[in-house]
Design a protein around this motif. Structure first.
Motif: not given
Length: 85
Positions: A16-18, A45-48
């Motif tokens: 999911a989106v953080d 995660l690093r990607s947001g």
């Protein structure tokens, strides 16, 4: 006998989106569906994005599909998959 089927434990991974509240939304949904949660772990995660790993009890495969479909509708959730723990 007429014993109620116990069901089985299964593992679910949600991507999911953080955003604040995504874990609360997942928990509230499962609570509302009376799904027993045995373990929860969330990781940024690093990607947001974030991943949420759940161990839950389900009655049968249909029940599991229903839960996954509802989890998939939570805002920000873009993947729900069953894993091997």
């Amino acid at each position: 006998g007429g014993a109620k089927q116990q069901g089985f434990k299964t593992y679910i991974k949600i991507t999911a989106v953080d955003r604040q509240g995504v874990l609360a939304d997942v928990s509230a949904l499962l609570l509302g569906m009376h799904v027993a949660m045995h373990a929860v772990s969330a990781k940024e995660l690093r990607s947001g994005s974030c991943t949420i790993n759940l161990t839950i009890s389900v009655e049968n495969i249909e029940h599991l599909k229903n839960i996954c479909q509802k989890l998939d509708r939570i805002p920000g959730v873009y993947r729900v998959e069953r894993t091997n723990g």
